[in-house]
Scaffold this motif. Structure first.
Motif, PDB file in Angstrom:
ATOM      1  N   MET A  54       0.830  -1.205   0.000  1.00  0.00           N
ATOM      2  CA  MET A  54       0.000   0.000   0.000  1.00  0.00           C
ATOM      3  C   MET A  54       0.864   1.255   0.000  1.00  0.00           C
ATOM      4  SD  MET A  54      -3.169  -0.798  -0.183  1.00  0.00           S
ATOM      5  CE  MET A  54      -4.005   0.657   0.421  1.00  0.00           C
ATOM      6  N   ILE A  55       1.947   1.245   0.750  1.00  0.00           N
ATOM      7  CA  ILE A  55       2.860   2.401   0.737  1.00  0.00           C
ATOM      8  C   ILE A  55       3.482   2.552  -0.645  1.00  0.00           C
ATOM      9  CG2 ILE A  55       5.009   3.315   1.683  1.00  0.00           C
ATOM     10  CD1 ILE A  55       4.286   1.918   4.332  1.00  0.00           C
ATOM     11  N   GLY A  56       3.901   1.416  -1.229  1.00  0.00           N
ATOM     12  CA  GLY A  56       4.504   1.470  -2.561  1.00  0.00           C
ATOM     13  C   GLY A  56       3.543   1.965  -3.622  1.00  0.00           C
ATOM     14  N   VAL A  57       2.284   1.504  -3.573  1.00  0.00           N
ATOM     15  CA  VAL A  57       1.322   1.896  -4.590  1.00  0.00           C
ATOM     16  C   VAL A  57       0.966   3.375  -4.468  1.00  0.00           C
ATOM     17  CG1 VAL A  57      -0.895   1.471  -3.419  1.00  0.00           C
ATOM     18  CG2 VAL A  57      -0.671   1.042  -5.864  1.00  0.00           C
ATOM     19  N   HIS A  58       1.103   3.939  -3.251  1.00  0.00           N
ATOM     20  CA  HIS A  58       0.858   5.373  -3.075  1.00  0.00           C
ATOM     21  C   HIS A  58       1.840   6.185  -3.922  1.00  0.00           C
ATOM     22  CE1 HIS A  58       0.124   9.259  -1.192  1.00  0.00           C
ATOM     23  NE2 HIS A  58       1.424   9.340  -0.922  1.00  0.00           N
ATOM     24  N   TYR A  59       3.135   5.852  -3.827  1.00  0.00           N
ATOM     25  CA  TYR A  59       4.131   6.586  -4.604  1.00  0.00           C
ATOM     26  C   TYR A  59       4.072   6.213  -6.082  1.00  0.00           C
ATOM     27  CZ  TYR A  59       6.056   8.000  -0.126  1.00  0.00           C
ATOM     28  OH  TYR A  59       6.209   8.548   1.122  1.00  0.00           O
ATOM     29  N   HIS A  60       3.783   4.958  -6.355  1.00  0.00           N
ATOM     30  CA  HIS A  60       3.625   4.518  -7.745  1.00  0.00           C
ATOM     31  C   HIS A  60       2.508   5.307  -8.433  1.00  0.00           C
ATOM     32  CE1 HIS A  60       3.149   1.646 -11.118  1.00  0.00           C
ATOM     33  NE2 HIS A  60       1.850   1.770 -10.901  1.00  0.00           N
ATOM     34  N   THR A  61       1.371   5.416  -7.755  1.00  0.00           N
ATOM     35  CA  THR A  61       0.234   6.144  -8.329  1.00  0.00           C
ATOM     36  C   THR A  61       0.518   7.643  -8.411  1.00  0.00           C
ATOM     37  OG1 THR A  61      -1.246   4.497  -7.362  1.00  0.00           O
ATOM     38  CG2 THR A  61      -2.241   6.558  -8.097  1.00  0.00           C
ATOM     39  N   MET A  62       1.187   8.173  -7.392  1.00  0.00           N
ATOM     40  CA  MET A  62       1.511   9.593  -7.392  1.00  0.00           C
ATOM     41  C   MET A  62       2.332   9.972  -8.625  1.00  0.00           C
ATOM     42  SD  MET A  62       3.682  11.768  -4.568  1.00  0.00           S
ATOM     43  CE  MET A  62       2.614  11.227  -3.246  1.00  0.00           C
ATOM     44  N   ALA A  70       0.902  10.892 -16.920  1.00  0.00           N
ATOM     45  CA  ALA A  70      -0.266  10.082 -17.302  1.00  0.00           C
ATOM     46  C   ALA A  70      -0.582  10.236 -18.783  1.00  0.00           C
ATOM     47  CB  ALA A  70      -1.480  10.489 -16.458  1.00  0.00           C
ATOM     48  N   ILE A  71      -0.501  11.466 -19.291  1.00  0.00           N
ATOM     49  CA  ILE A  71      -0.749  11.693 -20.722  1.00  0.00           C
ATOM     50  C   ILE A  71       0.275  10.938 -21.554  1.00  0.00           C
ATOM     51  CG2 ILE A  71      -0.728  13.442 -22.537  1.00  0.00           C
ATOM     52  CD1 ILE A  71      -1.859  15.415 -20.477  1.00  0.00           C
ATOM     53  N   LEU A  72       1.547  11.011 -21.128  1.00  0.00           N
ATOM     54  CA  LEU A  72       2.617  10.311 -21.852  1.00  0.00           C
ATOM     55  C   LEU A  72       2.399   8.804 -21.813  1.00  0.00           C
ATOM     56  CD1 LEU A  72       5.359  10.740 -23.327  1.00  0.00           C
ATOM     57  CD2 LEU A  72       6.461  10.425 -21.108  1.00  0.00           C
ATOM     58  N   PHE A  73       2.022   8.283 -20.640  1.00  0.00           N
ATOM     59  CA  PHE A  73       1.866   6.835 -20.496  1.00  0.00           C
ATOM     60  C   PHE A  73       0.684   6.312 -21.302  1.00  0.00           C
ATOM     61  CE2 PHE A  73      -0.263   3.403 -18.042  1.00  0.00           C
ATOM     62  CZ  PHE A  73       0.610   2.392 -18.375  1.00  0.00           C
ATOM     63  N   TYR A  74      -0.494   6.934 -21.129  1.00  0.00           N
ATOM     64  CA  TYR A  74      -1.671   6.445 -21.849  1.00  0.00           C
ATOM     65  C   TYR A  74      -1.523   6.660 -23.350  1.00  0.00           C
ATOM     66  CZ  TYR A  74      -4.020   5.665 -17.414  1.00  0.00           C
ATOM     67  OH  TYR A  74      -4.348   5.176 -16.177  1.00  0.00           O
ATOM     68  N   GLY A  75      -0.849   7.742 -23.729  1.00  0.00           N
ATOM     69  CA  GLY A  75      -0.561   7.935 -25.156  1.00  0.00           C
ATOM     70  C   GLY A  75       0.329   6.836 -25.689  1.00  0.00           C
TER      71      GLY A  75
END
Length: 581
Positions: A54-62, A70-75
Motif C-alpha cells: 500500500m505504501i509502494g502503490v501510493h508513490y507509484h500512483t503519485m 499520465a498523458i505520456l503513459f496512456y498515449g
C-alpha cells in the motif's frame, strides 16, 4: 552565427529522417516497460507485507497519475497497441525467426487479457469513485474469483516476456550488450518471480485478514467495491471492449486476405538477382520479404527493421521509376555514405515493376564442413576509431628489388605498425597490400579509443625510425608512411563467404579514415586526424593546426588536424592526462 546554426539544423533534420514507426514503437514500448517494472516492484513488496504494498502503490500512483506523465503513459499505450495492430496488417512475411511472430502474438493478446482489470480499477474510479487497491484486488483474486488470479498471472508473464523480447531486439546490437547480458537475464528472471511471490504472500495475508469482520466492513465497503448495478455496468463495458478489440483484429485479418487477393489480381513482377535467378512475386512485397518467402538467402542483420544496411542492393538499369525512399531508408543510406540512388535497402523497397539487382553483402552461409565451434559473429553497431596506415614508395621499392626482398621489407613495416597498434591497445584488422587498417575501442570507451589511436601513431613513428636504422644499409631512402584517423559509428562483424570469414568494420567512419590517409600526400604530413578524435582525446584545440577539407562522398567540408610529425602526439596525450590528474 548562421554558419554555426547550419550544422545544428542539419543534425536535427538527420535525426528527424531517422525516426520511423520502429523508433516510435521502441519509445512507446520503453515507457510501458518502465511502468511494468514499477508495477512489478510494487507487487514484490508483498513479500514484506500488504501494508508495504500500500505504501509502494501510493508513490507509484503519485508518479504515474501525475498529469504530464499520465498523458505520456496512456498515449504510449494507445500508440503501441495501434502499431502492433498495424504490424499485423502490414507484415507480409512471418518467417524471419520464430521469436518475432511470438512477440507480436503476445503483444496483441495483452489488451484482451487486461481490459477487465483496467475497467474495474481505473474506469471504476473515474465513473463511480471506487477505491480498489491491493486489499480489494487480492480479495477478488484469492477469495471471490480465484479463476481471475490465473488470468492476471498469465498477463503478467505475457507482458513481461513481450517486453523482454523487445528489449533484446533493441539492445542486442549495442556494444555493451554482451557484457550486460548476464545481469539483464538475472533481472528478467528475478523481477517477475519476486512480483508473483509478492502477490502470493499478499494473498495469504488477505485470506487471513478476511476472517476479521472489521476488516471486511472497512475494505469491502460499497465505497470501495461499488454497488451490484455499478459492477454489472462495468462488466458490460468490459464485454463490449473485448468484443470490439476482437472484431478489430478480425477486420485486420480480413483486410490482409483482401490485400493478398488484390495483389494476386494485380499481377506479378519479376525480381532478377543478377546471378541468373529470377522470381515471380506478387506486387507489393519488399525485396527482402520476397527473398524470405521463396527461400533465397539474403543478408539482414537487423531482421528487416531498417536498423542496419546489410540487406542493401544495387539496382541494375533504370531506377527512376522506383518508389522514393522513406525518410528512415534515406537516413540509413545517408549514414553509411550511400547517396547513390541506385543503392536501396531491400527491406524497404517495394517495387511496382520488374526489377534487376544484385546484393552488396552476401549472406553468411556456412559450408557443410564448417566448424560449429566458430559461428559467424552477427554484426554490432558501435563507436570505433579507425586508423589507416600506408607505406609510401612501395612501388618504387619493388622496381629495384627482388620480389622476396620487397615482401621482406613490407612485412617488417607491417610488423612495426602492428606492434605499435597492439602496444597502444588497438587491434590490427586488415592488411591491404602495404597498408593496414587498425581498430580502437573494441574493449574501451570512445575517449580512451581516441587516445589509444594517437599514442599508436606516435609509437608507429618510433618503430619505423628503428626499422629505418636497421635497414639503412639496404635503403636508399628511409621508409615513410601516412596515417588517417577518424572515429564514428560502424558495423562490426564477420564478413566473407563460407569458411573464409574475417572480422572487420564497415561504415562511413572507416571510409573517411582511408581518405584522410590519402590526404597526407597532398598536405605533406605524416598524419591527418579528424577534429572529433582530437577533441575526444582531450588534446588542446591550439595544439595542432586545423583546416577544413572536402571529403569525397560528403556534402559538407570536414575539420581536420594535419600532423607534420606524429612523434609528438604521445606527449600531447600525456600532457592531457597530467592536466586531468
Amino acid at each position: 552565427m548562421n554558419h554555426m546554426a547550419s550544422p545544428s539544423r542539419e543534425h536535427l533534420q538527420d535525426m528527424a529522417r531517422g525516426v520511423g514507426l520502429r523508433q516510435v514503437r521502441l519509445v512507446s514500448g520503453a515507457i510501458m516497460f518502465a511502468y511494468l517494472v514499477s508495477h512489478f516492484l510494487n507487487h514484490a513488496l508483498g513479500n514484506i507485507s500488504v501494508d508495504a504494498m500500500m505504501i509502494g502503490v501510493h508513490y507509484h500512483t503519485m508518479f504515474w497519475q501525475f498529469l504530464p506523465v499520465a498523458i505520456l503513459f496512456y498515449g504510449a499505450c494507445l500508440v503501441h497497441t495501434a502499431l502492433g495492430i498495424w504490424a499485423l496488417y502490414q507484415r507480409r512475411e512471418f518467417r524471419w525467426k520464430a521469436i518475432e511472430p511470438l512477440q507480436l502474438a503476445l503483444g496483441l493478446s495483452i489488451p484482451m487479457l487486461i481490459i477487465a482489470h483496467i475497467v474495474g480499477v481505473r474506469l471504476g474510479q473515474a465513473l463511480y469513485g471506487h477505491e480498489k487497491l491491493y486489499p480489494q484486488e487480492l480479495y477478488t483474486f484469492f477469495i471471490a474469483s480465484p479463476n481471475r488470479l490465473w488470468t492476471m498471472l498469465a498477463v503478467l508473464v505475457i507482458a513481461w516476456v513481450h517486453g523482454c523480447i523487445g528489449l533484446y531486439f533493441w539492445l542486442r546490437m549495442r556494444a555493451f550488450f554482451k557484457r550486460a547480458a548476464p545481469l539483464l537475464l538475472a533481472a528478467a528472471v528475478l523481477i517477475p518471480t519476486l512480483a508473483m511471490l509478492g502477490i502470493y504472500q499478499g494473498g495469504r495475508a488477505t485470506m487471513s485478514d478476511w476472517e476479521d469482520a472489521d476488516w471486511r466492513k472497512q475494505e469491502l465497503s460499497v465505497a470501495k467495491f461499488g454497488t451490484a448495478a455499478q459492477g454489472k455496468m462495468l462488466d458490460s463495458i468490459t464485454d463490449y471492449l473485448i468484443y470490439g478489440y476482437l472484431g478489430l483484429l478480425g477486420l485486420v485479418l480480413v483486410a490482409r486476405a483482401g490485400r493478398a487477393l488484390l495483389e494476386r489480381r494485380g499481377g506479378m513482377i519479376a525480381l532478377s538477382y543478377g546471378n541468373g535467378r529470377t522470381l515471380r512475386v506478387p506486387r507489393g512485397l519488399s525485396v527482402l520479404e520476397a527473398s524470405l518467402r521463396y527461400n533465397v538467402p539474403h543478408a539482414s542483420v537487423c531482421g528487416g527493421r531498417a536498423r542496419c544496411s546489410t540487406c542493401r542492393i544495387r539496382i541494375i538499369g533504370d531506377h527512376a521509376a522506383l518508389p522514393e525512399p522513406s525518410p528512415r531508408e534515406a537516413f540509413v543510406l545517408h549514414r553509411v555514405g550511400s547517396d547513390d540512388p541506385s543503392i536501396r535497402l531491400a527491406c524497404q523497397l517495394r517495387p511496382n515493376a520488374d526489377l534487376t539487382f544484385f546484393q552488396l553483402f552476401l549472406p553468411h552461409t556456412m559450408s557443410a564442413n564448417a566448424s560449429a565451434d566458430h559461428p559467424a559473429r552477427v554484426g554490432q553497431e558501435r563507436y570505433l576509431v579507425s586508423m589507416f596506415v600506408d607505406m609510401r614508395g612501395s612501388t618504387q621499392l619493388a622496381e629495384k628489388r627482388l620480389p622476396f626482398d620487397t615482401v621482406f621489407i613490407v612485412n617488417r613495416f607491417l610488423g612495426a605498425v602492428s606492434q605499435a597498434v597492439l602496444e597502444a591497445g588497438g587491434r590490427p584488422n586488415q592488411f591491404i597490400g602495404d597498408g593496414m587498417l587498425a581498430l580502437f575501442g573494441l574493449t574501451t570507451g570512445r575517449e580512451e579509443a581516441c587516445r589509444q589511436a594517437l599514442r599508436a601513431a606516435a609509437l608507429i613513428a618510433a618503430n619505423i625510425d628503428e626499422l629505418n636504422q636497421f635497414l639503412s644499409h639496404d635503403l636508399r631512402e628511409p621508409i615513410r608512411f601516412g596515417i588517417g584517423i577518424h572515429g564514428g559509428e560502424v558495423i562490426v562483424g564477420d564478413i566473407g563467404y563460407r569458411d573464409h570469414m574475417v572480422f572487420t568494420a564497415l561504415g562511413d567512419a572507416v571510409n573517411v579514415a582511408a581518405r584522410l590517409q590519402d590526404m597526407t600526400k597532398s598536405l605533406a604530413c605524416e598524419a591527418v586526424i579528424s577534429d572529433e578524435v582530437r577533441a575526444l582525446a582531450g588534446v588542446a584545440e591550439d595544439a595542432l593546426p586545423a583546416q577544413e577539407v572536402a571529403i569525397r562522398g560528403r556534402n559538407e567540408p570536414m575539420l581536420v588536424r594535419a600532423v607534420e610529425s606524429t612523434r609528438g602526439l604521445s606527449a600531447l596525450v600525456a600532457e592531457r592526462r597530467a592536466v586531468a590528474a
